[in-house]
Scaffold this motif. Structure first.
Motif, PDB file in Angstrom:
ATOM      1  N   ASN A   1       4.994   8.957   7.669  1.00 42.37           N
ATOM      2  CA  ASN A   1       4.151  10.116   7.902  1.00 42.37           C
ATOM      3  C   ASN A   1       4.750  11.484   7.437  1.00 42.37           C
ATOM      4  O   ASN A   1       4.255  12.505   7.698  1.00 42.37           O
ATOM      5  CB  ASN A   1       3.711  10.288   9.353  1.00 42.37           C
ATOM      6  CG  ASN A   1       2.704   9.184   9.790  1.00 42.37           C
ATOM      7  OD1 ASN A   1       1.961   8.840   9.298  1.00 42.37           O
ATOM      8  ND2 ASN A   1       3.121   8.499  10.970  1.00 42.37           N
TER       9      ASN A   1
ATOM     10  N   ASP B   1       1.549   5.419   1.205  1.00 44.34           N
ATOM     11  CA  ASP B   1       1.376   6.207   1.927  1.00 44.34           C
ATOM     12  C   ASP B   1       1.432   7.613   1.255  1.00 44.34           C
ATOM     13  O   ASP B   1       2.633   7.838   0.697  1.00 44.34           O
ATOM     14  CB  ASP B   1       2.234   6.453   3.380  1.00 44.34           C
ATOM     15  CG  ASP B   1       2.082   5.120   4.142  1.00 44.34           C
ATOM     16  OD1 ASP B   1       1.126   4.824   4.603  1.00 44.34           O
ATOM     17  OD2 ASP B   1       3.259   4.590   4.534  1.00 44.34           O
TER      18      ASP B   1
ATOM     19  N   GLN C   1       5.550   3.351   9.180  1.00 44.87           N
ATOM     20  CA  GLN C   1       4.870   4.127   8.655  1.00 44.87           C
ATOM     21  C   GLN C   1       5.305   5.477   8.304  1.00 44.87           C
ATOM     22  O   GLN C   1       5.938   6.167   8.851  1.00 44.87           O
ATOM     23  CB  GLN C   1       3.681   4.074   9.565  1.00 44.87           C
ATOM     24  CG  GLN C   1       2.348   4.535   8.931  1.00 44.87           C
ATOM     25  CD  GLN C   1       1.078   4.421  10.079  1.00 44.87           C
ATOM     26  OE1 GLN C   1       1.340   5.087  11.067  1.00 44.87           O
ATOM     27  NE2 GLN C   1       0.380   3.374   9.793  1.00 44.87           N
TER      28      GLN C   1
ATOM     29  N   THR D   1       1.207  11.939   2.207  1.00 44.68           N
ATOM     30  CA  THR D   1       0.521  13.274   3.125  1.00 44.68           C
ATOM     31  C   THR D   1       0.580  14.331   2.313  1.00 44.68           C
ATOM     32  O   THR D   1       1.541  14.861   1.859  1.00 44.68           O
ATOM     33  CB  THR D   1       1.442  12.852   4.372  1.00 44.68           C
ATOM     34  OG1 THR D   1       1.112  11.757   4.861  1.00 44.68           O
ATOM     35  CG2 THR D   1       1.017  14.252   5.425  1.00 44.68           C
TER      36      THR D   1
ATOM     37  N   THR E   1      -3.221  10.786   3.911  1.00 45.74           N
ATOM     38  CA  THR E   1      -3.364  11.950   5.085  1.00 45.74           C
ATOM     39  C   THR E   1      -3.533  13.209   4.714  1.00 45.74           C
ATOM     40  O   THR E   1      -2.695  13.719   3.893  1.00 45.74           O
ATOM     41  CB  THR E   1      -2.261  11.661   6.208  1.00 45.74           C
ATOM     42  OG1 THR E   1      -2.167  10.232   6.548  1.00 45.74           O
ATOM     43  CG2 THR E   1      -2.266  12.341   7.360  1.00 45.74           C
TER      44      THR E   1
ATOM     45  N   ASP F   1      -8.294   5.545   4.560  1.00 45.56           N
ATOM     46  CA  ASP F   1      -7.708   4.386   3.636  1.00 45.56           C
ATOM     47  C   ASP F   1      -8.664   4.246   2.370  1.00 45.56           C
ATOM     48  O   ASP F   1      -9.862   4.190   2.869  1.00 45.56           O
ATOM     49  CB  ASP F   1      -7.663   3.194   4.491  1.00 45.56           C
ATOM     50  CG  ASP F   1      -6.384   3.044   5.675  1.00 45.56           C
ATOM     51  OD1 ASP F   1      -5.355   3.319   5.214  1.00 45.56           O
ATOM     52  OD2 ASP F   1      -6.898   2.936   6.649  1.00 45.56           O
TER      53      ASP F   1
ATOM     54  N   THR G   1      -6.734  10.873   8.421  1.00 47.70           N
ATOM     55  CA  THR G   1      -6.376   9.858   7.485  1.00 47.70           C
ATOM     56  C   THR G   1      -7.397   8.989   7.135  1.00 47.70           C
ATOM     57  O   THR G   1      -8.522   8.722   7.743  1.00 47.70           O
ATOM     58  CB  THR G   1      -5.275   9.022   8.477  1.00 47.70           C
ATOM     59  OG1 THR G   1      -4.318   9.932   8.545  1.00 47.70           O
ATOM     60  CG2 THR G   1      -4.874   8.008   7.398  1.00 47.70           C
TER      61      THR G   1
ATOM     62  N   LYS H   1      -4.167   0.014  -2.647  1.00 47.65           N
ATOM     63  CA  LYS H   1      -4.433   0.712  -1.346  1.00 47.65           C
ATOM     64  C   LYS H   1      -3.630   1.906  -1.257  1.00 47.65           C
ATOM     65  O   LYS H   1      -2.467   1.891  -1.417  1.00 47.65           O
ATOM     66  CB  LYS H   1      -4.125  -0.511  -0.104  1.00 47.65           C
ATOM     67  CG  LYS H   1      -5.196  -1.418   0.045  1.00 47.65           C
ATOM     68  CD  LYS H   1      -4.889  -2.219   1.182  1.00 47.65           C
ATOM     69  CE  LYS H   1      -4.492  -3.601   0.569  1.00 47.65           C
ATOM     70  NZ  LYS H   1      -3.656  -4.615   1.274  1.00 47.65           N
TER      71      LYS H   1
ATOM     72  N   GLU I   1      -9.223   2.379  -1.310  1.00 45.15           N
ATOM     73  CA  GLU I   1      -8.832   1.478  -2.296  1.00 45.15           C
ATOM     74  C   GLU I   1      -9.317   1.495  -3.678  1.00 45.15           C
ATOM     75  O   GLU I   1     -10.708   1.738  -3.679  1.00 45.15           O
ATOM     76  CB  GLU I   1      -9.270  -0.081  -1.797  1.00 45.15           C
ATOM     77  CG  GLU I   1      -8.575  -1.301  -2.231  1.00 45.15           C
ATOM     78  CD  GLU I   1      -8.661  -2.788  -1.580  1.00 45.15           C
ATOM     79  OE1 GLU I   1      -8.797  -2.412  -0.345  1.00 45.15           O
ATOM     80  OE2 GLU I   1      -8.540  -3.655  -2.197  1.00 45.15           O
TER      81      GLU I   1
ATOM     82  N   GLY J   1       0.827  -1.242   0.019  1.00 41.39           N
ATOM     83  CA  GLY J   1       0.002   0.184   0.104  1.00 41.39           C
ATOM     84  C   GLY J   1       0.926   1.164  -0.050  1.00 41.39           C
ATOM     85  O   GLY J   1       1.959   1.113   0.186  1.00 41.39           O
TER      86      GLY J   1
ATOM     87  N   ARG K   1      -3.267   5.101   1.578  1.00 40.70           N
ATOM     88  CA  ARG K   1      -3.328   5.644   2.903  1.00 40.70           C
ATOM     89  C   ARG K   1      -3.062   7.151   2.875  1.00 40.70           C
ATOM     90  O   ARG K   1      -1.909   7.435   2.868  1.00 40.70           O
ATOM     91  CB  ARG K   1      -2.493   5.023   4.096  1.00 40.70           C
ATOM     92  CG  ARG K   1      -2.640   5.377   5.403  1.00 40.70           C
ATOM     93  CD  ARG K   1      -2.184   4.533   6.461  1.00 40.70           C
ATOM     94  NE  ARG K   1      -2.001   4.985   7.658  1.00 40.70           N
ATOM     95  CZ  ARG K   1      -1.086   6.049   7.988  1.00 40.70           C
ATOM     96  NH1 ARG K   1      -0.273   6.398   7.264  1.00 40.70           N
ATOM     97  NH2 ARG K   1      -1.005   6.609   9.169  1.00 40.70           N
TER      98      ARG K   1
END
Ligand code: GDP
Ligand code: MG
Length: 297
Positions: A131, A24, A129, A26, A85, A74, A72, A81, A76, A22, A83
């Motif tokens: 961020n 991430d 993770q 931001t 933020t 999630d 945040t 996926k 899909e 997935g 995520r």
């Protein structure tokens, strides 16, 4: 109705390993209250991220300081996926002292770098993770004559830490010539103050002509003019996100009305991976180098 936002092309932007895990991403949104940040974020990601939000209460208004609000989700799309933020900065620019505004954002960005640095040197390096802030949309008011002191100060303090993408807020307040003029003015001032906004990578020479043309138009649109709306209106039988005025409807996704669609394609479909790469290779690397030189002193 458009019911997808376009990040399912991410696999084309990066290799398979990360697809399974997935992504991430931001995004930070910065600019004065009332410039349409929350509305734009909702329009970009087809979701009502801020629906439970009440109007700022009295104490918040009195405090007049920048705060950080992180959401945040999630999502899909076609098995990919993401995520996502969004870091919002309510109160930005409200304080009399402009240092309050940039300092809060700056500290937040550094804090995420520091956390990543700590995690990276820890035992569980495989499942960090991320961020870190990959992109900062900076909202410029439509009614001024270019950048203000606050805008210049913010960008100069943060351009070594984050990919800054300037946008012209509430573009429906301006005529087409006014938008062109304001864009030119902003770019001239960015150059004059030696501000490093996000630089688009060179287009690969093996891309097809259509892609090259789109890439060129994208670069020529900076700073993107944007319009947001949380309302869906019916226009000639199709339902669109728009703003209803007595004289007609401003359509968020209509390329004749603003650069909204360009901005969304840029963020999600074409440049998300580059924004992450520059964050990792340039901004985070700067931070790491500083940490290491401090440790060795
Ligand atoms: P924020 O304080 O920056 O998060 O701004 P909001 O998203 O809460 O929007 C403030 C006000 O501006 C609301 O009344 C919105 O409906 C309005 N607004 C948001 N986006 C636009 C836009 O693109 N054009 C115009 N004219 N108004 C907008
Ligand atoms: Mg807001």
């Amino acid at each position: 109705d458009r019911d997808y936002i376009g990040f399912a092309t991410l696999p084309e932007q990066i290799h398979r390993k990360s697809v399974k895990r997935g992504f991430d991403f931001t995004l930070m949104v910065v600019g004065e209250s009332g410039l349409g940040k929350s509305t734009l974020v909702n329009s970009l990601f087809l979701s009502d991220l801020y629906k439970d939000r009440k109007n700022p209460d009295v104490s918040e208004k009195i405090k007049k300081t920048t705060s950080i609000e992180k959401k945040t989700m999630d999502i899909e799309e076609r098995g990919v996926k993401l995520r996502l933020t969004v870091v919002d900065t309510p109160g930005f620019g409200d304080a009399l002292n402009s240092e309050d505004s940039w300092r809060v954002c700056c500290n937040y960005i550094d804090e995420q770098f520091r956390q990543y640095f700590t995690d990276e040197s820890g035992l569980n390096r495989k499942n960090i993770q991320d961020n870190r802030v990959h992109c900062c949309l900076y909202f410029i008011p439509p009614y001024g004559h270019g950048l203000r002191q606050l805008d210049v100060e913010f960008m100069k303090k943060l351009h070594q830490k984050v990919n800054i993408v300037p946008v012209i807020a509430k573009a429906d307040c301006l005529t087409a010539p006014e938008i062109r003029k304001l864009k030119q003015r902003v770019l001239a001032e960015v150059a004059e103050h030696e501000i490093h906004i996000y630089q688009f990578p060179e287009c690969d020479s093996d891309e097809d002509e259509e892609f090259k043309q789109q890439d060129k138009e994208l670069k020529a649109s900076v700073p993107f003019s944007v319009i947001g709306s949380n309302i869906v209106i019916e226009v000639e039988g199709t339902r669109v996100r728009g703003r209803q005025y007595p004289w007609g409807v401003v359509e968020v996704e209509n390329p004749k009305h603003s650069d909204f669609t360009k901005l969304r394609n840029f963020l999600i479909t074409t440049h998300m991976q580059d924004l992450k790469d520059v964050t990792e290779d340039v901004h985070y690397e700067n931070f790491r180098a500083q940490c290491i030189s401090q440790i060795s002193q």
